[in-house]
Design a protein around this motif. Structure first.
Motif, PDB file in Angstrom:
ATOM      1  N   VAL A 296       0.835  -1.199   0.000  1.00 28.11           N
ATOM      2  CA  VAL A 296       0.000   0.000   0.000  1.00 28.11           C
ATOM      3  C   VAL A 296       0.873   1.254   0.000  1.00 28.11           C
ATOM      4  O   VAL A 296       2.012   1.251   0.495  1.00 28.11           O
ATOM      5  N   LEU A 297       0.321   2.322  -0.560  1.00 31.11           N
ATOM      6  CA  LEU A 297       0.926   3.648  -0.467  1.00 31.11           C
ATOM      7  C   LEU A 297       0.371   4.317   0.775  1.00 31.11           C
ATOM      8  O   LEU A 297      -0.849   4.361   0.972  1.00 31.11           O
ATOM      9  N   ASP A 298       1.257   4.844   1.632  1.00 35.31           N
ATOM     10  CA  ASP A 298       0.770   5.477   2.863  1.00 35.31           C
ATOM     11  C   ASP A 298       1.830   6.421   3.416  1.00 35.31           C
ATOM     12  O   ASP A 298       2.967   6.456   2.944  1.00 35.31           O
ATOM     13  N   GLY A 299       1.431   7.174   4.440  1.00 36.66           N
ATOM     14  CA  GLY A 299       2.309   8.147   5.062  1.00 36.66           C
ATOM     15  C   GLY A 299       3.039   7.581   6.262  1.00 36.66           C
ATOM     16  O   GLY A 299       2.719   6.489   6.758  1.00 36.66           O
ATOM     17  N   GLU A 300       3.999   8.350   6.742  1.00 34.91           N
ATOM     18  CA  GLU A 300       4.858   7.879   7.829  1.00 34.91           C
ATOM     19  C   GLU A 300       4.094   7.602   9.114  1.00 34.91           C
ATOM     20  O   GLU A 300       4.503   6.767   9.924  1.00 34.91           O
ATOM     21  N   TRP A 301       2.960   8.277   9.316  1.00 39.39           N
ATOM     22  CA  TRP A 301       2.190   8.098  10.550  1.00 39.39           C
ATOM     23  C   TRP A 301       1.656   6.672  10.694  1.00 39.39           C
ATOM     24  O   TRP A 301       1.325   6.229  11.788  1.00 39.39           O
ATOM     25  N   ARG A 302       1.558   5.946   9.577  1.00 43.46           N
ATOM     26  CA  ARG A 302       1.027   4.579   9.634  1.00 43.46           C
ATOM     27  C   ARG A 302       1.895   3.694  10.525  1.00 43.46           C
ATOM     28  O   ARG A 302       1.396   2.743  11.142  1.00 43.46           O
ATOM     29  N   ASN A 303       3.183   4.003  10.635  1.00 42.68           N
ATOM     30  CA  ASN A 303       4.043   3.221  11.537  1.00 42.68           C
ATOM     31  C   ASN A 303       3.519   3.253  12.964  1.00 42.68           C
ATOM     32  O   ASN A 303       3.450   2.213  13.635  1.00 42.68           O
ATOM     33  N   ALA A 304       3.164   4.448  13.439  1.00 42.07           N
ATOM     34  CA  ALA A 304       2.656   4.576  14.805  1.00 42.07           C
ATOM     35  C   ALA A 304       1.311   3.888  14.951  1.00 42.07           C
ATOM     36  O   ALA A 304       1.017   3.269  15.987  1.00 42.07           O
ATOM     37  N   MET A 305       0.484   3.958  13.918  1.00 42.30           N
ATOM     38  CA  MET A 305      -0.823   3.321  13.985  1.00 42.30           C
ATOM     39  C   MET A 305      -0.685   1.801  14.006  1.00 42.30           C
ATOM     40  O   MET A 305      -1.422   1.111  14.714  1.00 42.30           O
ATOM     41  N   ILE A 306       0.264   1.278  13.239  1.00 39.81           N
ATOM     42  CA  ILE A 306       0.509  -0.167  13.267  1.00 39.81           C
ATOM     43  C   ILE A 306       0.975  -0.598  14.656  1.00 39.81           C
ATOM     44  O   ILE A 306       0.547  -1.628  15.184  1.00 39.81           O
ATOM     45  N   ALA A 307       1.844   0.208  15.265  1.00 38.99           N
ATOM     46  CA  ALA A 307       2.344  -0.121  16.607  1.00 38.99           C
ATOM     47  C   ALA A 307       1.207  -0.165  17.620  1.00 38.99           C
ATOM     48  O   ALA A 307       1.246  -0.958  18.571  1.00 38.99           O
ATOM     49  N   ASN A 308       0.183   0.653  17.404  1.00 39.28           N
ATOM     50  CA  ASN A 308      -0.940   0.701  18.341  1.00 39.28           C
ATOM     51  C   ASN A 308      -2.038  -0.303  18.002  1.00 39.28           C
ATOM     52  O   ASN A 308      -2.723  -0.805  18.910  1.00 39.28           O
ATOM     53  N   GLU A 309      -2.225  -0.591  16.719  1.00 40.10           N
ATOM     54  CA  GLU A 309      -3.398  -1.356  16.289  1.00 40.10           C
ATOM     55  C   GLU A 309      -3.078  -2.742  15.732  1.00 40.10           C
ATOM     56  O   GLU A 309      -3.964  -3.584  15.634  1.00 40.10           O
ATOM     57  N   ALA A 310      -1.823  -2.955  15.340  1.00 40.43           N
ATOM     58  CA  ALA A 310      -1.456  -4.260  14.758  1.00 40.43           C
ATOM     59  C   ALA A 310      -0.001  -4.558  15.081  1.00 40.43           C
ATOM     60  O   ALA A 310       0.822  -4.798  14.196  1.00 40.43           O
ATOM     61  N   LYS A 311       0.317  -4.574  16.352  1.00 36.87           N
ATOM     62  CA  LYS A 311       1.711  -4.624  16.788  1.00 36.87           C
ATOM     63  C   LYS A 311       2.431  -5.901  16.374  1.00 36.87           C
ATOM     64  O   LYS A 311       3.662  -5.939  16.348  1.00 36.87           O
ATOM     65  N   ASP A 312       1.684  -6.957  16.051  1.00 34.37           N
ATOM     66  CA  ASP A 312       2.327  -8.208  15.649  1.00 34.37           C
ATOM     67  C   ASP A 312       2.529  -8.311  14.144  1.00 34.37           C
ATOM     68  O   ASP A 312       3.062  -9.320  13.655  1.00 34.37           O
ATOM     69  N   LEU A 313       2.125  -7.290  13.396  1.00 30.85           N
ATOM     70  CA  LEU A 313       2.265  -7.323  11.942  1.00 30.85           C
ATOM     71  C   LEU A 313       3.736  -7.243  11.542  1.00 30.85           C
ATOM     72  O   LEU A 313       4.464  -6.346  11.975  1.00 30.85           O
ATOM     73  N   ASP A 314       4.167  -8.171  10.715  1.00 32.60           N
ATOM     74  CA  ASP A 314       5.544  -8.181  10.217  1.00 32.60           C
ATOM     75  C   ASP A 314       5.547  -7.468   8.859  1.00 32.60           C
ATOM     76  O   ASP A 314       5.078  -8.014   7.864  1.00 32.60           O
ATOM     77  N   TYR A 315       6.053  -6.255   8.854  1.00 30.75           N
ATOM     78  CA  TYR A 315       5.978  -5.454   7.635  1.00 30.75           C
ATOM     79  C   TYR A 315       7.284  -4.703   7.400  1.00 30.75           C
ATOM     80  O   TYR A 315       8.151  -4.623   8.271  1.00 30.75           O
ATOM     81  N   GLY A 316       7.411  -4.174   6.202  1.00 27.63           N
ATOM     82  CA  GLY A 316       8.565  -3.360   5.864  1.00 27.63           C
ATOM     83  C   GLY A 316       8.125  -2.114   5.132  1.00 27.63           C
ATOM     84  O   GLY A 316       6.958  -1.990   4.722  1.00 27.63           O
ATOM     85  N   THR A 317       9.036  -1.172   4.960  1.00 30.62           N
ATOM     86  CA  THR A 317       8.741   0.064   4.236  1.00 30.62           C
ATOM     87  C   THR A 317       9.851   0.331   3.231  1.00 30.62           C
ATOM     88  O   THR A 317      10.996  -0.089   3.410  1.00 30.62           O
ATOM     89  N   ALA A 318       9.492   1.055   2.174  1.00 33.72           N
ATOM     90  CA  ALA A 318      10.449   1.402   1.126  1.00 33.72           C
ATOM     91  C   ALA A 318       9.913   2.617   0.380  1.00 33.72           C
ATOM     92  O   ALA A 318       8.724   2.943   0.483  1.00 33.72           O
ATOM     93  N   PRO A 319      10.749   3.296  -0.375  1.00 32.62           N
ATOM     94  CA  PRO A 319      10.229   4.362  -1.235  1.00 32.62           C
ATOM     95  C   PRO A 319       9.225   3.770  -2.223  1.00 32.62           C
ATOM     96  O   PRO A 319       9.313   2.597  -2.597  1.00 32.62           O
ATOM     97  N   PHE A 320       8.267   4.585  -2.659  1.00 37.47           N
ATOM     98  CA  PHE A 320       7.277   4.088  -3.616  1.00 37.47           C
ATOM     99  C   PHE A 320       7.930   3.944  -4.990  1.00 37.47           C
ATOM    100  O   PHE A 320       8.799   4.741  -5.361  1.00 37.47           O
TER     101      PHE A 320
END
Length: 457
Positions: A296-320
């Motif tokens: 998905v395309l998303d903003g940097e704030w999604r990191n904090a939301m994942i930490a609060n709402e889906a803390k067990d999600l194994d994910y990565g980030t990269a430039p689009f």
């Protein structure tokens, strides 16, 4: 003005009600209503010194849009640093303020000394109308080095030679990917790689219905708006004369054709059905959390939301991923952010400027806000501060923000109208309602240029 799709979503997240709640951050001293003939910023002013006695005693009122307890506390802590530097100045903070309240306050003559906003598309009109005072003279007087702020943030805080606001925090956009769903594949770097991988990772049932999407290309999906894609395809919004470049820039045409091919591969009806079945963007039911979408395309704030709402999600980030013929752009992306300034009619403009300057250039203040809000800080020193909390996934967005190809929508008094009009066209395009792309884009140009003439710009 009407916020862009992303900004409206952020406003909804940060404004659960329209009520404006006042609180005192540093002192209980209340500010009086704005006075007539308020002094102009910079009038008869000498450059500020480093000593706390350089400014007379004053009581300031600062309006901001943050509402969550953590965000409000962070703003209080940042302002506390200013009060420690200037103990003779008290600051009253008012949270949950929206743009129309600022504009109405200026029109009514009862204004705060300082105000901040999440919506950068308003800046051009504010600068042009004088709703926020021009900071250019005091920036020069105090020798503030604007080059410490990345160019993209400098761009969205000025218009027509006036810098009427300063950048406070920024958003940066990139690619989020679910590591389990990626099945060992590396994040794509070009649009063709993105399309190929999206097809490879998509799962359908026996009837062809989408169960898991590798990537959702719909322009009606969450953050998939034109402004967020423009920097990674090298597309222009305006020509040198200020008229629309959308119809004449081949980058837009190439991108729209790429998007439509992927939509057609999914099947417009199948994709629409899948999209409408997904959880809300600003909830714990986000489809990326649930393993329904791989990338998905998303903003940097999604990191904090994942930490609060889906803390067990194994994910990565990269430039689009970028356009195949513009691979030099890889590493950058779209940015916008929170802005702050001194409204017209502020009764203590000199002290107000000192507060704005402190919040937007002091490294500790910016780091304090970034660590709590999880937006990107907006000076080079704050980006490199050892006190800035960051992991590999957040670092991606710090790097995107600092990348030379990162950009924003150029300032225009009709910026929101232009983006909304183009977005409407793109929705028709993906639905198959546009039979002649060139003719359709030419009509978009005409509509935008007609609006430009009406605005007098």
């Amino acid at each position: 003005m009407t916020p862009t799709r992303k900004e409206a979503a952020v406003v909804r997240r940060r404004f659960p009600t329209l009520a404006v709640t006042a609180l005192t951050a540093i002192a209980l001293t209340a500010c009086t209503a704005g006075k007539e003939n308020a002094p102009a910023l910079g009038a008869g002013r000498k450059p500020s010194g480093s000593a706390s006695t350089a400014l007379p005693a004053a009581s300031l009122e600062l309006w901001h849009g943050f509402t969550s307890p953590g965000e409000v506390k962070a703003f209080e802590d940042a302002v506390a640093g200013f009060h420690a530097k200037y103990p003779q100045i008290t600051v009253k903070l008012v949270k949950g303020v929206q743009d129309d309240q600022i504009t109405q306050a200026v029109r009514g003559g009862k204004v705060p000394d300082v105000a901040s906003s999440f919506t950068t598309d308003n800046v051009a009109q504010w600068c042009k109308s004088g709703t926020f005072q021009d900071l250019t003279p005091v920036i020069a007087q105090d020798g503030v080095d604007i080059s410490v702020i990345p160019e993209a943030s400098r761009a969205y805080t000025e218009f027509d030679g006036k810098r009427c606001v300063m950048p406070l925090l920024a958003d940066a956009y990139g690619l989020y990917y679910n590591k389990a769903l990626m099945k060992g594949n590396q994040p794509p770097k070009t649009l063709s790689e993105l399309a190929e991988l999206a097809k490879k990772l998509t799962v359908r049932d026996a009837d062809g219905n989408i169960q898991v999407a590798g990537f959702v290309p719909s322009f009606q999906y969450y953050e998939n708006v034109a402004s967020h894609f423009a920097p990674v395809i090298g597309a222009k919004w305006y020509k040198e004369d200020g008229t629309s470049a959308i119809g004449s820039d081949p980058a837009w045409k190439g991108f729209l054709r790429w998007q439509k091919e992927l939509v057609d591969w999914y099947g417009y009806d199948k994709l629409s059905k899948f999209r409408k079945s997904l959880g809300q963007e600003w909830s714990a039911d986000h489809p990326f959390y649930k393993g329904k979408i791989a990338m998905v395309l998303d903003g940097e704030w999604r990191n904090a939301m994942i930490a609060n709402e889906a803390k067990d999600l194994d994910y990565g980030t990269a430039p689009f991923p970028v356009a195949d013929d513009r691979q030099e752009l890889y590493g950058g992306g779209f940015t916008s952010g929170t802005v702050i300034g001194v409204p017209k009619g502020a009764k203590n403009p000199q002290a107000a400027w000192e507060l704005v300057k402190y919040l937007t250039t002091d490294t500790q203040a910016l780091v304090t806000l970034s660590n709590a809000v999880r937006n990107v800080p907006t000076t080079k020193a704050s980006l490199e501060s050892p006190e800035l909390k960051k992991d590999a996934n957040f670092q991606t967005f710090l790097d995107i923000f600092a990348h030379p190809s990162t950009s924003t929508v150029p300032s225009s008094v009709s910026s929101s109208f232009n983006q909304e009009s183009f977005q409407e066209f793109m929705n028709h395009w993906e639905a198959g309602s546009v039979k002649d792309l060139d003719a359709g884009l030419a009509e978009v140009d005409k509509r935008l240029d007609d609006k430009l003439k009406l605005s007098g710009s």
